[in-house]
Design an enzyme around this catalytic site. Structure first.
Site, PDB file in Angstrom:
ATOM      1  CG  ASP A 192      -5.422  -0.608   5.007  1.00  0.00           C
ATOM      2  OD1 ASP A 192      -6.149  -1.026   4.081  1.00  0.00           O
ATOM      3  OD2 ASP A 192      -4.878   0.513   4.985  1.00  0.00           O
ATOM      4  CG  ASP A 205      -1.919  -0.959   1.324  1.00  0.00           C
ATOM      5  OD1 ASP A 205      -2.207  -1.525   0.270  1.00  0.00           O
ATOM      6  OD2 ASP A 205      -2.472  -1.175   2.410  1.00  0.00           O
ATOM      7  CG  ASP A 261      -7.174  -4.563   1.558  1.00  0.00           C
ATOM      8  OD1 ASP A 261      -7.630  -4.396   0.408  1.00  0.00           O
ATOM      9  OD2 ASP A 261      -6.657  -3.658   2.230  1.00  0.00           O
TER      10      ASP A 261
HETATM   11  P1  ATP Z   1      -3.358   2.854   0.038  1.00  0.00           P
HETATM   12  O1  ATP Z   1      -3.400   2.951   1.519  1.00  0.00           O
HETATM   13  O2  ATP Z   1      -3.796   1.569  -0.503  1.00  0.00           O
HETATM   14  O3  ATP Z   1      -2.175   3.451  -0.566  1.00  0.00           O
HETATM   15  P2  ATP Z   1      -5.328   4.783  -0.022  1.00  0.00           P
HETATM   16  O4  ATP Z   1      -5.412   4.752   1.440  1.00  0.00           O
HETATM   17  O5  ATP Z   1      -4.915   6.014  -0.698  1.00  0.00           O
HETATM   18  O6  ATP Z   1      -4.462   3.700  -0.591  1.00  0.00           O
HETATM   19  P3  ATP Z   1      -8.088   4.281  -0.065  1.00  0.00           P
HETATM   20  O7  ATP Z   1      -8.117   4.332   1.392  1.00  0.00           O
HETATM   21  O8  ATP Z   1      -8.774   3.208  -0.797  1.00  0.00           O
HETATM   22  O9  ATP Z   1      -6.661   4.253  -0.621  1.00  0.00           O
HETATM   23  O10 ATP Z   1      -8.585   5.675  -0.585  1.00  0.00           O
HETATM   24  C1  ATP Z   1      -8.828   5.912  -1.935  1.00  0.00           C
HETATM   25  C2  ATP Z   1      -9.284   7.310  -2.139  1.00  0.00           C
HETATM   26  O11 ATP Z   1     -10.495   7.527  -1.429  1.00  0.00           O
HETATM   27  C3  ATP Z   1      -8.321   8.351  -1.613  1.00  0.00           C
HETATM   28  O12 ATP Z   1      -7.390   8.712  -2.592  1.00  0.00           O
HETATM   29  C4  ATP Z   1      -9.235   9.506  -1.254  1.00  0.00           C
HETATM   30  O13 ATP Z   1      -9.468  10.295  -2.399  1.00  0.00           O
HETATM   31  C5  ATP Z   1     -10.516   8.822  -0.868  1.00  0.00           C
HETATM   32  N1  ATP Z   1     -10.643   8.696   0.590  1.00  0.00           N
HETATM   33  C6  ATP Z   1      -9.820   8.041   1.413  1.00  0.00           C
HETATM   34  N2  ATP Z   1     -10.238   8.096   2.683  1.00  0.00           N
HETATM   35  C7  ATP Z   1     -11.368   8.812   2.671  1.00  0.00           C
HETATM   36  C8  ATP Z   1     -12.303   9.233   3.680  1.00  0.00           C
HETATM   37  N3  ATP Z   1     -12.165   8.922   4.968  1.00  0.00           N
HETATM   38  N4  ATP Z   1     -13.345   9.953   3.286  1.00  0.00           N
HETATM   39  C9  ATP Z   1     -13.529  10.252   2.009  1.00  0.00           C
HETATM   40  N5  ATP Z   1     -12.710   9.914   1.033  1.00  0.00           N
HETATM   41  C10 ATP Z   1     -11.635   9.208   1.327  1.00  0.00           C
END
Ligand code: ATP
Length: 909
Positions: free
Chosen positions: A637, A332, A641
């Protein structure tokens, strides 16, 4: 004395009755009250499964083929009234059991300590403050917040639910998740249908909920079911199991050979029964690698401990072995490669781009427009945006010892800090606009929405999420004068790309007013009718140690691939900073959807960045990589997953930010969520495998050398150069010292410069077989050589045997120093300096050998004689000669294989 509480029908009570029964409120109990209740009702943990009793564990160390042989031998020597032999054999048996018992205890304690590090935590409200506490510290009356991926930490009476679904298979056997609500049900409703209760140990698969703890520990439903308690994991891996199996068959084979030789010696060579019998006992002791499985277990425990020290906690021991052969790590981005210490740096509205100053989560700093700070006292477009950022947000900021900390998602914490910089008091805003419903964030939909009502009969929906998702929901955007203009999608997409290319994570925020009667939020409410307020760019700097670790992994022939839910441009920028091999090429989730399995398998090797991925893409990526026979480590996480983590050869969950569901599906948990810990775990995994190999490479030639000495003497009708009792002594003293020392060997210098080992590579390679043959032959020559020399010098038989025995031990010591550096040269200062463990082992063996050679009482028992100084030097010289021969042979082999490699490389190019 702990108190137990009468069972009550919590499922048929109203929330208010539950509050008054448990003397609590929606704000939770105070910390003092929680401490008092903890003392009264005890910790929230199920009793540990019963261990085997002390005596049973001790005597289990006698349950071993070699011990049976020795006990039989003790009986027969006793009957023959050879009391000295009987005494020595029994002493060996007992000392062996004591050592085995002590080592096993140590290994188990080490593993228990590691398991304890995985204790689950729970989010609670105490005194209206959100806190994270250890699950064990929960008490009846605590208000607990649960969300998708959590394991329910105690039996809860639910007070609030938002799309909450729980999988209760461990209680009801039903694997389909059930929906949960807050309404009470009839008293006689069966367990599986009590929809207002969430049971301890079950898993939240969807949504969010708030509940009050009604039962903890043994009083929970899961506590009532006996036999469901956590089982004790045995300390083993497939390889170690295989070796245990191999050792058993080898022992049987050796006993069969010993019986044949016994018969041959008795009937054909007409040896004396007593002498022959003792020689056969000596042969069995010499040949059977009895201590091998125990030493391998210790090697594993030492490895697991070393990993835990580096923040990688092993949940399933076989992973230690697999880690050593990992050839690709899919990781990630957020929190693993980056620090997950977010900070809003950029805000884009319809007409302006602002830069936000300040550090960390401290709610202080200017918002700059060009070079001038924006005055927050006057109305401006940032305020509405900040309000949405606060309302569509579950985090809280807290100051502790001068530092600002986040309870909840760091990104949401950063939004709160930004809101404060924009002049917004989050507490007041949240009080003014109470939350009526939410759509929680999930990685599938990539947005979160909340519905809030204020006291003036207004209602609004606040949305934040990935720009692509949110733009698709919006029809208009907020113009500078507070009005609404039709959305210009290209403009916003271009702005998103611009901010993302800086490596910032971009969020879009949107809002919509709704009628006050609107109290339930559905996905359809946010579709196509929202008003975009702007974009927020958050910086999340890469971890310095992750950059180093990625470089180290690349050097070790391990590919690193980033799989993220983030925007392509952000992912590429971070990939560049972190040092990925191909940071300019990326595949998105949509690209992956458009590829079939074969095409994906072909593509997956050419790309290191996978952006805007959903959890299901991870599963396809693991499968595609495994199609190339790669050993895949995959991090994760979220609850979604879990399938990919299970499918990967090594599933790695985040200890801090990861859900319980992800941890349960994984082999390894990172205590600090840090990529560098994966690198360290791989290094330790390689070390453990090397050490297993070293233990085997040292033990087997030693056994073979000792055994062949006896066999050759017997078959050729010679006098034994070492008596059986002496062989027993040598085995005992070297097994507890030299044998164990290798389990503690540190990582060899070139460990991370080698390509990964092939997964199905056999342990007994041709090189190892050759090594066993060579060393046992040299042992044979050394022992017979010195013995013959002594006899020729007209020394007594006792002295000749004492010299032969000491030569054997000296050669074992030198062999140990050789084995320590299996892959490099043993002639560096570092190699000679050794480790504390090695030198302690050598000192103990030396003292033991001096004692048996020079202490009169022991001389009598073991029939030894003092060795003159010159002959002592000669014995050490034989050790040096053995070392020189095998070291030269190793260097020649290494050089030859390098030449072949470069020749093949040249041929190929
Ligand atoms: P990784 O941890 O796999 O690198 P990530 O944490 O960026 O990826 P996700 O958590 O799936 O991936 O989030 C994807 C997208 O969703 C983010 O780029 C953001 O734009 C949006 N996002 C993440 N967390 C939130 C939240 N709590 N509320 C709203 N949108 C969110």
């Amino acid at each position: 004395m702990l108190q137990t509480r009468p069972e009550k029908n919590w499922h048929s009570m109203s929330a208010d009755t539950v509050f008054s029964e448990l003397k609590t409120s929606m704000a939770g109990i105070s910390e003092d009250e929680a401490a008092l209740r903890l003392r009264t009702y005890g910790p929230n943990c199920l009793p540990a499964p019963a261990r085997k009793g002390f005596l049973r564990r001790f005597f289990s160390h006698f349950n071993n083929l070699l011990i049976y042989v020795l006990l039989g031998a003790a009986l027969i020597t006793g009957l023959l009234q050879h009391w000295v032999d009987t005494g020595v054999i029994l002493a060996v048996v007992i000392v062996n059991a004591i050592i085995g018992f002590a080592q096993e205890g140590k290994a188990e304690r080490a593993m228990d300590a590691i398991r304890h590090m995985l204790a689950p935590r729970a989010a609670v409200l105490r005194n209206n403050q959100r806190l994270t506490v250890e699950g064990e510290k929960l008490v009846p009356g605590d208000i607990v917040l649960i969300e998708a991926g959590d394991k329910v930490p105690a039996d809860l009476r639910l007070l609030k639910t938002h799309g909450l679904q729980v999988q209760e298979a461990i209680l009801t056997g039903e694997s389909i998740p059930v929906e949960k609500h807050t309404d009470p049900v009839n008293t006689d409703t069966p367990l599986g249908d009590r929809s207002c209760l969430a049971y301890s140990g079950t898993t939240v698969t969807n949504g969010q909920g708030v509940g009050i703890v009604v039962a903890t520990a043994a009083e929970t439903e899961i506590g009532h079911i006996s036999g469901m308690l956590a089982s004790v994991e045995t300390l083993t891996t497939p390889l170690v199991e295989q070796m245990g199996f191999f050792a058993k068959w080898l022992a049987l084979f050796i006993l069969a050979v010993a019986a044949l030789i016994f018969a041959f010696g008795l009937f054909v060579l007409q040896h004396n029964f007593n002498e022959l019998f003792m020689a056969i006992v000596g042969l069995s002791v010499a040949a059977i690698p009895a201590g091998l499985p125990a030493v391998l277990t210790i090697t594993l425990a030492v490895g697991a401990q070393a990993m835990a020290r580096r923040n990688a906690i092993v949940r399933r021991l076989p992973a230690i072995e697999t880690l050593g052969s990992v050839s690709v790590i899919c990781t990630d981005k957020t929190g693993t490669l980056t620090r997950n210490e977010m900070c809003v740096a950029t805000v884009v509205t319809g007409a302006q781009r602002y830069e936000v100053e300040g550090e960390g989560y401290e709610p202080r700093g200017e918002v700059m427009l060009g070079n001038a700070p924006v005055a927050m006292s006057a109305p401006n477009p940032l305020q509405e945006l900040a309000r949405v950022a606060v309302l569509c947000n579950d985090a809280e900021l807290r100051k502790e010892e001068g530092n600002w900390l986040v309870e909840g998602d760091p990104m949401e914490g950063a939004l709160l800090a930004f809101a404060a910089k924009a002049g917004m008091n989050s507490e007041e805003v949240r009080k003014l606009w109470t939350r009526t419903d939410i759509i929680p964030f999930d990685a599938q939909h990539k947005f979160m929405a909340s519905l809030n009502h204020n006291h003036e009969n207004h209602a609004l929906i606040a949305v934040k999420g990935a720009p692509e998702q949110v733009l698709a929901m919006c029809k208009t955007y907020r113009s500078e004068d507070g009005g609404c203009e039709p959305l210009m999608e290209t403009y916003w997409r271009q702005k998103t790309e611009e901010v993302a290319a800086l490596g910032q994570r971009v969020l879009a925020l949107a809002t919509k007013e709704v009628k006050p009667e609107h109290t339930v939020l559905e996905h359809s409410d946010v579709k196509g009718t929202m008003t975009l307020l702007g974009l927020v760019g958050l910086i999340d700097p890469p971890r310095q140690e992750a950059i180093t670790s990625v470089a180290e992994c690349r050097g070790a022939g391990i590919r690193v691939k980033m799989i993220t839910g983030d925007h392509v441009a952000t992912a590429k920028a971070i990939g560049q900073q972190i040092g990925l091999q191909r940071p300019n090429k990326a595949l998105t989730g949509v690209d992956i959807d458009n590829l079939n399995d074969a095409a994906l398998a072909a593509e997956v090797l050419k790309v290191d960045i996978f952006a805007r991925n959903r959890p299901e893409h991870k599963l396809r990526l693991v499968t595609a990589l495994q199609a190339h026979d790669m050993t895949v480590a995959m991090t994760g996480d979220g609850v979604n997953d879990a399938p990919a983590l299970k499918r990967a050869d090594v599933g790695i969950a985040m200890g801090r930010g990861g859900t319980e569901a992800a941890k349960e599906a994984s082999e390894l948990v990172l205590a600090d969520d840090n990529f560098a810990s994966i690198g360290a775990a791989v290094r330790e995994g390689r070390t453990v495998y090397d050490n297993i190999k070293k233990v085997i490479s040292w033990t087997l030639p030693t056994n073979a050398g000792e055994a062949s000495t006896i066999i050759v003497a017997l078959l050729f009708g010679m006098v034994l150069p070492i008596t059986p009792i002496q062989i027993l002594w040598v085995n005992l003293i070297t097994a507890v010292t030299l044998g164990i020392a290798l389990a503690f060997e540190p990582t060899e210098e070139n460990t991370m410069h080698r390509p990964p080992r092939l997964r199905d590579q056999p342990l007994l390679t041709s090189v190892l077989v050759w090594h066993i043959t060579l060393v046992s032959t040299l042992f044979l020559c050394g022992v017979f050589g010195i013995y013959t020399y002594a006899i020729q010098q007209h020394y007594s038989l006792e002295l000749a045997r004492t010299m032969a025995m000491n030569t054997l031990v000296v050669m074992e010591i030198f062999h140990l120093f050789f084995i320590r550096n299996m892959y490099g040269t043993s002639l560096t200062w570092k190699a000679v300096r050794g480790t504390k463990v090695v030198w302690m082992a050598v000192i103990m063996v030396t003292l033991g050998q001096f004692a048996i050679t020079y202490v009169p009482l022991l001389q009598e028992v073991f029939a030894t004689e003092a060795v003159p100084l010159f002959d002592g030097i000669l014995i050490v010289a034989i050790g040096v000669a053995l070392f020189a021969i095998i070291e030269i042979e190793k260097q020649m082999r290494i050089r030859l294989s390098r030449q072949t490699q470069s020749f093949t490389a040249r041929e190929n190019s």
